[in-house]
Write a protein that holds these residues in place. Structure first.
Motif, short mmCIF file in Angstrom:
data_model
loop_
_atom_site.label_atom_id
_atom_site.label_comp_id
_atom_site.label_asym_id
_atom_site.label_seq_id
_atom_site.Cartn_x
_atom_site.Cartn_y
_atom_site.Cartn_z
N LEU A 196 -27.62 29.62 47.19
CA LEU A 196 -26.48 29.93 46.03
C LEU A 196 -27.20 30.56 45.00
O LEU A 196 -28.39 30.89 44.89
CB LEU A 196 -26.31 28.33 45.44
N LYS A 197 -26.45 30.98 44.10
CA LYS A 197 -27.11 31.66 42.64
C LYS A 197 -26.32 31.03 41.58
O LYS A 197 -25.40 30.48 41.72
CB LYS A 197 -26.84 33.05 42.86
N ILE A 198 -27.13 31.18 40.64
CA ILE A 198 -26.35 30.90 39.07
C ILE A 198 -25.72 32.12 38.56
O ILE A 198 -26.49 33.12 38.23
CB ILE A 198 -27.30 30.24 38.44
N ALA A 199 -24.47 32.10 37.95
CA ALA A 199 -23.87 33.24 37.53
C ALA A 199 -24.12 33.25 36.09
O ALA A 199 -24.74 32.51 35.45
CB ALA A 199 -22.28 33.04 37.77
N ALA A 200 -23.69 34.40 35.46
CA ALA A 200 -23.87 34.90 34.14
C ALA A 200 -23.07 33.85 33.22
O ALA A 200 -23.53 33.63 32.02
CB ALA A 200 -23.48 36.25 33.73
N SER A 201 -22.20 32.96 33.70
CA SER A 201 -21.69 32.11 33.03
C SER A 201 -22.60 30.73 32.53
O SER A 201 -21.98 29.79 31.90
CB SER A 201 -20.26 31.32 33.60
N CYS A 202 -23.63 30.68 33.09
CA CYS A 202 -24.60 29.49 33.04
C CYS A 202 -24.75 29.32 31.38
O CYS A 202 -24.94 30.31 30.48
CB CYS A 202 -25.86 29.83 33.57
N VAL A 203 -24.52 28.23 30.87
CA VAL A 203 -24.87 27.80 29.58
C VAL A 203 -26.18 27.12 29.17
O VAL A 203 -26.53 26.79 28.32
CB VAL A 203 -23.78 26.89 28.76
N ASN B 54 -34.63 20.36 46.86
CA ASN B 54 -35.53 21.36 47.18
C ASN B 54 -36.48 22.05 45.97
O ASN B 54 -37.26 22.74 46.07
CB ASN B 54 -34.92 22.53 47.88
N GLU B 55 -36.09 21.62 44.93
CA GLU B 55 -36.84 22.22 43.64
C GLU B 55 -36.86 23.75 43.57
O GLU B 55 -37.59 24.46 43.28
CB GLU B 55 -38.33 21.68 43.48
N ALA B 56 -35.47 24.07 44.08
CA ALA B 56 -35.14 25.81 43.95
C ALA B 56 -34.78 26.13 42.44
O ALA B 56 -34.69 27.15 42.40
CB ALA B 56 -34.28 25.83 45.03
N ILE B 57 -34.61 25.20 41.79
CA ILE B 57 -33.86 25.71 40.32
C ILE B 57 -35.11 25.69 39.35
O ILE B 57 -35.56 24.74 39.19
CB ILE B 57 -32.62 24.91 40.15
N SER B 58 -35.20 26.84 38.69
CA SER B 58 -36.10 26.71 37.52
C SER B 58 -35.82 27.60 36.52
O SER B 58 -34.61 28.48 36.80
CB SER B 58 -37.19 27.26 38.03
N ALA B 59 -35.95 27.25 35.17
CA ALA B 59 -35.89 28.30 34.06
C ALA B 59 -36.64 29.39 33.96
O ALA B 59 -37.80 29.48 34.45
CB ALA B 59 -36.07 27.55 32.64
N ALA B 60 -36.19 30.74 33.69
CA ALA B 60 -36.71 32.05 33.71
C ALA B 60 -36.25 32.75 32.59
O ALA B 60 -35.09 33.32 32.92
CB ALA B 60 -36.69 32.66 35.16
N ASP B 61 -36.84 32.97 31.70
CA ASP B 61 -36.51 33.96 30.60
C ASP B 61 -35.35 33.40 29.96
O ASP B 61 -34.43 34.18 29.65
CB ASP B 61 -36.51 35.32 31.04
N ILE C 204 -32.81 31.75 31.28
CA ILE C 204 -31.86 31.41 32.13
C ILE C 204 -32.26 30.64 33.30
O ILE C 204 -33.47 30.70 33.60
CB ILE C 204 -31.03 32.81 32.61
N TYR C 205 -31.40 30.04 34.02
CA TYR C 205 -31.72 29.40 35.24
C TYR C 205 -31.45 30.20 36.62
O TYR C 205 -30.31 31.01 36.48
CB TYR C 205 -31.07 28.12 35.31
N VAL C 206 -32.41 29.99 37.51
CA VAL C 206 -32.36 30.91 38.43
C VAL C 206 -32.41 29.85 39.69
O VAL C 206 -33.16 28.79 39.65
CB VAL C 206 -33.32 31.96 38.67
N ILE C 207 -31.96 30.26 40.95
CA ILE C 207 -32.38 29.65 42.05
C ILE C 207 -33.07 30.40 42.98
O ILE C 207 -32.54 31.50 43.26
CB ILE C 207 -30.76 29.42 42.92
N ASP C 208 -34.19 29.98 43.42
CA ASP C 208 -35.17 30.69 44.38
C ASP C 208 -34.37 30.46 45.96
O ASP C 208 -34.28 29.51 46.39
CB ASP C 208 -36.45 30.02 44.54
N PRO C 209 -33.85 31.91 46.50
CA PRO C 209 -33.23 31.80 47.53
C PRO C 209 -34.17 31.42 49.02
O PRO C 209 -33.49 30.94 49.86
CB PRO C 209 -32.65 33.30 47.65
N ALA C 210 -35.32 31.50 48.72
CA ALA C 210 -36.16 30.98 49.60
C ALA C 210 -36.39 29.53 49.93
O ALA C 210 -36.71 28.98 50.91
CB ALA C 210 -37.68 31.59 49.52
N ILE D 165 -22.13 30.80 45.92
CA ILE D 165 -22.77 31.41 46.90
C ILE D 165 -23.26 32.82 46.74
O ILE D 165 -22.32 33.77 46.00
CB ILE D 165 -21.91 31.68 48.38
N ASP D 166 -24.20 33.09 47.24
CA ASP D 166 -25.00 34.46 47.12
C ASP D 166 -25.00 35.34 48.32
O ASP D 166 -25.60 34.76 49.29
CB ASP D 166 -26.60 34.21 46.61
#
Length: 73
Positions: A3-10, A21-28, A30-36, A62-63
């Motif tokens: 999955l990925k987080i779209a630009a609509s993220c607030v 899986n601790e795949a989601i984190s804040a980056a700059d 915004i939130y991102v999902i690590d595909p790995a 879905i990415d």
């Protein structure tokens, strides 16, 4: 697929603690999902938890750049 987080993220951060899986984190800011790390919650839940908890529809999506997750046999 991951999955990925779209630009609509607030940036509400609701999704981050829900990810098994601790795949989601804040980056700059915004939130991102690590595909790995993303398994679409397969093996944990019936549906991706980030998409269920997100207050904005179609934000955790879905990415198509990654193949569908396949659990180990």
């Amino acid at each position: 697929m991951s999955l990925k987080i779209a630009a609509s993220c607030v940036n509400c951060s609701a999704c981050e603690p829900e990810c098994p899986n601790e795949a989601i984190s804040a980056a700059d800011g915004i939130y991102v999902i690590d595909p790995a790390k993303c398994t679409e919650c397969i093996g944990f839940h019936d549906d991706p938890q980030c998409a269920l908890i997100c207050p904005i529809e179609e934000t955790c999506v879905i990415d198509n750049n990654y193949p569908r997750y396949q659990p180990a046999a």
